[in-house]
Scaffold this motif. Structure first.
Motif, PDB file in Angstrom:
ATOM      1  N   VAL A  81       0.861  -1.043  -0.143  1.00  0.00           N
ATOM      2  CA  VAL A  81      -0.083   0.071   0.059  1.00  0.00           C
ATOM      3  C   VAL A  81       0.973   1.251   0.003  1.00  0.00           C
ATOM      4  O   VAL A  81       0.667   2.256  -0.720  1.00  0.00           O
ATOM      5  CB  VAL A  81      -0.917  -0.019   1.243  1.00  0.00           C
ATOM      6  CG1 VAL A  81      -1.625   1.283   1.344  1.00  0.00           C
ATOM      7  CG2 VAL A  81      -1.822  -1.156   1.148  1.00  0.00           C
ATOM      8  N   GLY A  85       1.036   4.114  -2.796  1.00  0.00           N
ATOM      9  CA  GLY A  85       0.698   5.476  -2.707  1.00  0.00           C
ATOM     10  C   GLY A  85       1.987   6.392  -2.970  1.00  0.00           C
ATOM     11  O   GLY A  85       1.711   7.430  -3.661  1.00  0.00           O
ATOM     12  N   ILE A 104      -4.572   7.180   2.854  1.00  0.00           N
ATOM     13  CA  ILE A 104      -5.170   5.822   2.714  1.00  0.00           C
ATOM     14  C   ILE A 104      -3.802   4.882   3.214  1.00  0.00           C
ATOM     15  O   ILE A 104      -4.109   4.227   4.092  1.00  0.00           O
ATOM     16  CB  ILE A 104      -5.278   5.366   1.341  1.00  0.00           C
ATOM     17  CG1 ILE A 104      -6.736   6.070   0.771  1.00  0.00           C
ATOM     18  CG2 ILE A 104      -5.401   3.856   1.254  1.00  0.00           C
ATOM     19  CD1 ILE A 104      -7.090   5.953  -0.599  1.00  0.00           C
ATOM     20  N   PRO A 105      -2.480   4.995   2.896  1.00  0.00           N
ATOM     21  CA  PRO A 105      -1.486   4.344   3.636  1.00  0.00           C
ATOM     22  C   PRO A 105      -1.257   4.819   4.896  1.00  0.00           C
ATOM     23  O   PRO A 105      -0.948   3.928   5.951  1.00  0.00           O
ATOM     24  CB  PRO A 105      -0.125   4.807   2.882  1.00  0.00           C
ATOM     25  CG  PRO A 105      -0.693   5.319   1.521  1.00  0.00           C
ATOM     26  CD  PRO A 105      -2.215   6.006   1.772  1.00  0.00           C
ATOM     27  N   PHE A 108      -2.713   2.469   7.402  1.00  0.00           N
ATOM     28  CA  PHE A 108      -1.921   1.092   7.606  1.00  0.00           C
ATOM     29  C   PHE A 108      -0.825   1.136   8.290  1.00  0.00           C
ATOM     30  O   PHE A 108      -0.290   0.133   8.887  1.00  0.00           O
ATOM     31  CB  PHE A 108      -1.824   0.444   6.100  1.00  0.00           C
ATOM     32  CG  PHE A 108      -2.906  -0.019   5.503  1.00  0.00           C
ATOM     33  CD1 PHE A 108      -3.569  -1.223   5.421  1.00  0.00           C
ATOM     34  CD2 PHE A 108      -3.754   0.803   4.747  1.00  0.00           C
ATOM     35  CE1 PHE A 108      -4.520  -1.705   4.658  1.00  0.00           C
ATOM     36  CE2 PHE A 108      -5.030   0.574   4.208  1.00  0.00           C
ATOM     37  CZ  PHE A 108      -5.371  -0.842   4.083  1.00  0.00           C
TER      38      PHE A 108
END
Length: 389
Positions: A81, A85, A104-105, A108
């Motif tokens: 990810v 990204g 978004i990353p 995680f």
């Protein structure tokens, strides 16, 4: 077995470095990003503040959700990810897409970091666990310290896109190393979500969380304004400020190594002593911070103590909830981020109201309150132990 465990910890350290490098490295290229995407520097700063906010929010939940999945698969997912990204960041010309490629990353981020601490600790004996974790913390410190000047240098020497390539490359190296050299690590005994969440019923857990917030506030509430302090109080040139910031970062890495040995030898004594030692450094800073040589020496010792502090706070939460390591590490990441945010906010208020020289007050006050929570937790642990016997 020892060589395999050392390789595993080394790969985890690279992985954590890549993730922290992605998070913090953009600080050094914010003006370049602002120019390239035609936005203000403050708006470009969203790339840092939104990332940190997402990490703080997802810290307890994401590691919990992924705690039952094969460790290697989770590592590859998170690193994948981050690689994607970063690749999007290289090629996009839209600031909103760039922001999404970081947000978004960020969800995680806590999964990998909490897992890295847990796996490193589990790869060695219980006594040697702090040393293994301290090695992973080197990746954290290096990501925070090395990423900023390296990204800034690449952006100024070549281009902004190549700085983004650097972020992607580090994560790609960690991904490939994990794929090739990390063995499959299935979770043999999956802990139920309820079992992990039950650690929140313990007063020791909450006292540990508050301690982490306060100790992080003590370090980063002052460090956040170190450059301003060196400029306005010590009256240093830009080059000298950059040099001392580098000294602080290098000392931070040394602090991680020292912390592993201290926590292995006598963890309780190390934790109790920490507020006193850092407090003494801050008092010296307050009275001699206007002088160049004392300030340089103080920065060196302060950097070492900052590195030790990160290890101490992670250990403090882990030792309070050893039955749920992934969740405990997630709580640590959230508490650490909250502490940094709180300390920086209070430090900013003190500076605006009293002046930059007095920013050390946020550190000293946080240390006093942190010492109280440390002693309360120790007293509670001793009382519980006596009742059980």
């Amino acid at each position: 077995m020892i060589k395999r465990n050392n390789l595993l910890v080394f790969i985890l350290t690279i992985g954590v470095f890549g993730i922290l490098d992605t998070e913090m490295g953009v600080i050094g290229i914010l003006p370049d990003i602002a120019d390239h995407f035609d936005v203000s520097v403050s708006k470009a700063g969203w790339l840092v503040s939104f990332f940190a906010l997402v990490v703080a929010v997802s810290g307890p939940t994401m590691p919990l959700l992924f705690s039952g999945i094969n460790r290697k698969k989770v590592m590859l997912l998170v690193l994948g990810v981050f690689v994607l990204g970063n690749i999007v960041s290289i090629f996009t010309s839209n600031f909103t897409i760039l922001l999404l490629a970081r947000i978004i990353p960020a969800f995680f981020h806590p999964i990998y970091c909490s897992l890295a601490f847990s796996v490193a600790a589990a790869s060695v004996s219980k006594k040697e666990a702090p040393k293994a974790v301290s090695k992973v913390f080197i990746g954290v410190s290096a990501g925070m310290v090395v990423g900023v000047p390296v990204a800034s240098f690449i952006a100024s020497a070549i281009s902004l896109q190549m700085a983004m390539v650097f972020f992607a490359a580090v994560n790609a190296v960690a991904f490939i190393a994990t794929l090739l050299f990390v063995p499959s690590m299935p979770v043999k005994a999956r802990l139920a979500y309820g079992t992990q969440l039950s650690v929140l019923k313990k007063s020791m857990t909450w006292l540990s969380i508050v301690t982490v917030i306060l100790l992080n506030s003590a370090v980063f509430g002052v460090y956040s304004y170190l450059a301003d302090y060196l400029k306005t109080v010590t009256n240093l040139s830009s080059n000298s400020i950059s040099l001392l910031l580098f000294v602080f970062g290098g000392a931070n890495i040394i602090g991680n190594i020292v912390a592993g040995k201290l926590l292995t030898k006598n963890a309780k004594k190390s934790v109790v002593s920490y507020p006193f030692v850092l407090g003494a450094v801050y008092i010296l800073l307050f009275f001699t911070g206007q002088f160049t040589v004392p300030m340089a020496i103080i920065t060196l010792f302060w950097g070492v103590l900052a590195g030790i502090g990160g290890n101490i706070t992670q250990y403090w939460i882990m030792s309070a909830a050893p039955e749920a390591p992934d969740f405990a590490n997630g709580l640590f990441l959230t508490a650490a981020n909250l502490g940094t945010t709180f300390g920086a906010a209070v430090g900013g208020f003190i500076i605006s109201d009293m002046g930059t020289q007095y920013v050390v007050l946020v550190g000293i006050l946080s240390l006093i309150l942190g010492l109280v929570t440390i002693l309360l937790r120790n007293y509670m642990y001793s009382s519980t132990k006596q009742l059980s016997t």
